[in-house]
Structure formats: structure tokens, C-alpha cells
Design an enzyme around this catalytic site. Sequence first.
Site, PDB file in Angstrom:
ATOM      1  N   LYS A 116     -24.961 -37.076  -0.367  1.00  0.00           N
ATOM      2  CA  LYS A 116     -24.322 -38.396  -0.460  1.00  0.00           C
ATOM      3  C   LYS A 116     -25.210 -39.483   0.152  1.00  0.00           C
ATOM      4  O   LYS A 116     -25.192 -40.627  -0.296  1.00  0.00           O
ATOM      5  CB  LYS A 116     -22.947 -38.367   0.225  1.00  0.00           C
ATOM      6  CG  LYS A 116     -21.920 -37.501  -0.519  1.00  0.00           C
ATOM      7  CD  LYS A 116     -21.563 -38.047  -1.898  1.00  0.00           C
ATOM      8  CE  LYS A 116     -20.371 -37.326  -2.514  1.00  0.00           C
ATOM      9  NZ  LYS A 116     -20.002 -37.854  -3.834  1.00  0.00           N
ATOM     10  N   TYR A 160     -23.649 -31.359   1.740  1.00  0.00           N
ATOM     11  CA  TYR A 160     -22.831 -32.438   1.147  1.00  0.00           C
ATOM     12  C   TYR A 160     -23.281 -33.790   1.686  1.00  0.00           C
ATOM     13  O   TYR A 160     -23.491 -34.747   0.920  1.00  0.00           O
ATOM     14  CB  TYR A 160     -21.361 -32.158   1.502  1.00  0.00           C
ATOM     15  CG  TYR A 160     -20.343 -33.141   0.941  1.00  0.00           C
ATOM     16  CD1 TYR A 160     -20.336 -33.491  -0.403  1.00  0.00           C
ATOM     17  CD2 TYR A 160     -19.360 -33.694   1.760  1.00  0.00           C
ATOM     18  CE1 TYR A 160     -19.388 -34.369  -0.919  1.00  0.00           C
ATOM     19  CE2 TYR A 160     -18.396 -34.562   1.255  1.00  0.00           C
ATOM     20  CZ  TYR A 160     -18.425 -34.902  -0.082  1.00  0.00           C
ATOM     21  OH  TYR A 160     -17.482 -35.763  -0.586  1.00  0.00           O
TER      22      TYR A 160
HETATM   23  N1  NAP Z   1     -11.251 -36.198  -1.781  1.00  0.00           N
HETATM   24  C1  NAP Z   1     -11.875 -36.756  -0.777  1.00  0.00           C
HETATM   25  O1  NAP Z   1     -11.422 -36.703   0.383  1.00  0.00           O
HETATM   26  C2  NAP Z   1     -13.155 -37.501  -0.978  1.00  0.00           C
HETATM   27  C3  NAP Z   1     -13.625 -38.292   0.064  1.00  0.00           C
HETATM   28  C4  NAP Z   1     -14.812 -38.995  -0.106  1.00  0.00           C
HETATM   29  C5  NAP Z   1     -15.508 -38.907  -1.279  1.00  0.00           C
HETATM   30  N2  NAP Z   1     -15.032 -38.117  -2.297  1.00  0.00           N
HETATM   31  C6  NAP Z   1     -15.829 -38.060  -3.526  1.00  0.00           C
HETATM   32  O2  NAP Z   1     -15.028 -38.468  -4.600  1.00  0.00           O
HETATM   33  C7  NAP Z   1     -15.470 -37.836  -5.798  1.00  0.00           C
HETATM   34  C8  NAP Z   1     -14.286 -37.184  -6.504  1.00  0.00           C
HETATM   35  O3  NAP Z   1     -13.753 -36.227  -5.612  1.00  0.00           O
HETATM   36  P1  NAP Z   1     -12.308 -35.579  -5.760  1.00  0.00           P
HETATM   37  O4  NAP Z   1     -11.763 -35.502  -4.400  1.00  0.00           O
HETATM   38  O5  NAP Z   1     -11.547 -36.238  -6.838  1.00  0.00           O
HETATM   39  O6  NAP Z   1     -12.762 -34.078  -6.167  1.00  0.00           O
HETATM   40  P2  NAP Z   1     -12.109 -32.991  -7.143  1.00  0.00           P
HETATM   41  O7  NAP Z   1     -10.652 -33.177  -7.229  1.00  0.00           O
HETATM   42  O8  NAP Z   1     -12.668 -31.696  -6.670  1.00  0.00           O
HETATM   43  O9  NAP Z   1     -12.769 -33.387  -8.545  1.00  0.00           O
HETATM   44  C9  NAP Z   1     -14.151 -33.239  -8.752  1.00  0.00           C
HETATM   45  C10 NAP Z   1     -14.476 -33.597 -10.187  1.00  0.00           C
HETATM   46  O10 NAP Z   1     -15.885 -33.390 -10.410  1.00  0.00           O
HETATM   47  C11 NAP Z   1     -16.037 -32.608 -11.589  1.00  0.00           C
HETATM   48  N3  NAP Z   1     -17.232 -31.759 -11.484  1.00  0.00           N
HETATM   49  C12 NAP Z   1     -17.569 -30.958 -10.462  1.00  0.00           C
HETATM   50  N4  NAP Z   1     -18.696 -30.279 -10.730  1.00  0.00           N
HETATM   51  C13 NAP Z   1     -19.073 -30.658 -11.990  1.00  0.00           C
HETATM   52  C14 NAP Z   1     -20.143 -30.280 -12.844  1.00  0.00           C
HETATM   53  N5  NAP Z   1     -21.070 -29.389 -12.472  1.00  0.00           N
HETATM   54  N6  NAP Z   1     -20.218 -30.853 -14.061  1.00  0.00           N
HETATM   55  C15 NAP Z   1     -19.282 -31.746 -14.455  1.00  0.00           C
HETATM   56  N7  NAP Z   1     -18.260 -32.152 -13.692  1.00  0.00           N
HETATM   57  C16 NAP Z   1     -18.142 -31.593 -12.467  1.00  0.00           C
HETATM   58  C17 NAP Z   1     -14.779 -31.753 -11.660  1.00  0.00           C
HETATM   59  O11 NAP Z   1     -14.493 -31.389 -13.004  1.00  0.00           O
HETATM   60  P3  NAP Z   1     -14.572 -29.913 -13.611  1.00  0.00           P
HETATM   61  O12 NAP Z   1     -14.340 -28.932 -12.506  1.00  0.00           O
HETATM   62  O13 NAP Z   1     -13.511 -29.940 -14.653  1.00  0.00           O
HETATM   63  O14 NAP Z   1     -15.939 -29.851 -14.180  1.00  0.00           O
HETATM   64  C18 NAP Z   1     -13.710 -32.743 -11.169  1.00  0.00           C
HETATM   65  O15 NAP Z   1     -13.263 -33.551 -12.221  1.00  0.00           O
HETATM   66  C19 NAP Z   1     -16.552 -36.841  -5.376  1.00  0.00           C
HETATM   67  O16 NAP Z   1     -17.821 -37.396  -5.586  1.00  0.00           O
HETATM   68  C20 NAP Z   1     -16.305 -36.664  -3.888  1.00  0.00           C
HETATM   69  O17 NAP Z   1     -17.463 -36.304  -3.187  1.00  0.00           O
HETATM   70  C21 NAP Z   1     -13.867 -37.422  -2.177  1.00  0.00           C
END
Ligand code: NAP
Length: 242
Positions: free
Chosen positions: A160, A156
Site C-alpha cells: 500500500k 500488505y
Molecule cells: N476492509 C477494510 O478494513 C479496509 C481498510 C483499508 C483499506 N481497504 C482496501 O479496500 C479495498 C477493498 O477491500 P475490501 O475490504 O472490500 O476487501 P474484500 O471484501 O476482501 O474484497 C476484495 C475484492 O478484491 C477482489 N480481488 C482480490 N484478488 C483479486 C485478483 N487476484 N484479481 C481480481 N480481483 C481480485 C475480490 O474479488 P474476487 O475474489 O471475486 O476476485 C474482491 O472483490 C482493498 O484494496 C483493501 O486493501 C480495506
Amino acid sequence: MEKRLTGKVAIVTGASRGIGRAISVALAKEAATIVLTARAIDKLKETAEQVTAVGGKAHIIPAELTDEQSIKDLVRATGERFSRLDILVNNAGITHSSKLEETATEDWDRCHNVNARAPFILCREALPLLKKSEAAYIINIASVVGVKGYPSQSAYTASKHALRGMTISLSEELKGSNIRVHLLCPGGVDTDLVQKVRPDIKKQDLMQPEEIAELVLYLVTHKGNAVIDELHIRRAASTPWF
Ligand SMILES: NC(=O)c1ccc[n+]([C@@H]2O[C@H](COP(=O)([O-])OP(=O)(O)OC[C@H]3O[C@@H](n4cnc5c(N)ncnc54)[C@H](OP(=O)(O)O)[C@@H]3O)[C@@H](O)[C@H]2O)c1
């Protein structure tokens, strides 16, 4: 008063839940048209309902971001439907937790394919449309792991870092153009993803997806000479300056 994103078209990846859903709703409150993309169509429909409820327009185009053709089809369909694109939010992401010596090559590749390769292809395919906009924005959602490293998160973290590196290069390439490029590096946000990697963080200590979305809205509505390249956003309970 006219809403600030009236007439603007945005693609938001990972719009089916979490941060991507919150960003879609935030942009919709300023009357943007949002192309919602992810794989889970039912969840995308839920986001679409929330987008229209706050005054935006929603258009669902499902895509599998590990598939180059699917990404190309997403951008082509956006261009055919709207003939413009003003905002690209590369938000979709996946994580993987295991010590490096226990990380399968497939896990490494999956992280890089979704977190770094897909944003690269999306940027490349979307640039011709973005260049036609009077003021366009690319928002890449990295993570605090884009600038540091945690144990058991090498796949991961590396993906990033790759996204951050690509973003810096692209910003240089687009310097002085109509397109501004921004990177967000959040810490723990209350979504499905964080439950998998940091179940140790208390729910009440996590940031809310809407807090990240507010910052995206600020970036895409700010038109002055002051530019924020990168935002580091941490939980109030975490250590300042890392
Ligand atoms: N939550 C945190 O603490 C955090 C912290 C720092 C950064 N981030 C970043 O923020 C972003 C959003 O994270 P989140 O926390 O909202 O995650 P999440 O709730 O797991 O959502 C991830 C999203 O990515 C989509 N996705 C995953 N694999 C995919 C694929 N192969 N094709 C198309 N869509 C795909 C999923 O949609 P489907 O499953 O419907 O395809 C879902 O809408 C990510 O880049 C993550 O690394 C999150």
C-alpha cells in the site's frame, strides 16, 4: 434533474463484494455505467443486480489482476464496448498477516501483485481512454497502512505504500490535465478482508463500505478548483490523527 454521472463510464475493480460493490452502487445511483470486475462471476452478477436496481448500467468483465494480459483485455474490452472511460477505481486488494520473518516470498509477491502492480498496469493501460474524457478521475484505494505500519502486516503495508507512491508520482505527471488522481486511506471497514486482519475490532466499531463509497462519489462529482489529493478516513472509535 439529470443525474450527475449520466453518460459516464467507470471501471471498478474488486466489485464482487465489500467496498468495491458499495462504490459501484454509489456511482450507479448517479446513473453511471459501471464495468464490474473481479474473479467471482456469481458475486459480480449480484453487484450488477444492485447496480441496475438503483438506476445504473452494469457490464461484467471478469479479470485476474495478477495476470497482465487479463488487465489489458479488461481495458481493451471496455474501450471496444463503450469507446470511453471517465472513472477508474483501483479498489481490489488482498492482505496477508504474518510476522516478517515468517512471511513467504510468495505472500509478499501476491500482495504487491494485486495491490500495487495491478493498479500500475491498469492506470497505464487506461490512460489513453481517460485522456479522451472531458473530466476523468483515478481513485486508488490504499489503506491506513499506506501511511503507517502495523506488526504482522509488512507485505500488505509495503504494497500500500507502493500504491501511494505511484499515486503521488502519477498526480504530478497529470497535473493540469483533464485527469484528477485521488488516494483514499481508510481504517477498518466492515468487509470480509477486515475479518481476516483485524478480528479484534468489534463489528459495531467498523465503518461501513457505503461510507467509503460516499466519499468516492463526492470526489468524482466535484468539479471546482479545490482538489483533495488524499483522504484519511478513520473509525470514530480509533485514535484521532493516527
Ligand atoms: N476492509 C477494510 O478494513 C479496509 C481498510 C483499508 C483499506 N481497504 C482496501 O479496500 C479495498 C477493498 O477491500 P475490501 O475490504 O472490500 O476487501 P474484500 O471484501 O476482501 O474484497 C476484495 C475484492 O478484491 C477482489 N480481488 C482480490 N484478488 C483479486 C485478483 N487476484 N484479481 C481480481 N480481483 C481480485 C475480490 O474479488 P474476487 O475474489 O471475486 O476476485 C474482491 O472483490 C482493498 O484494496 C483493501 O486493501 C480495506
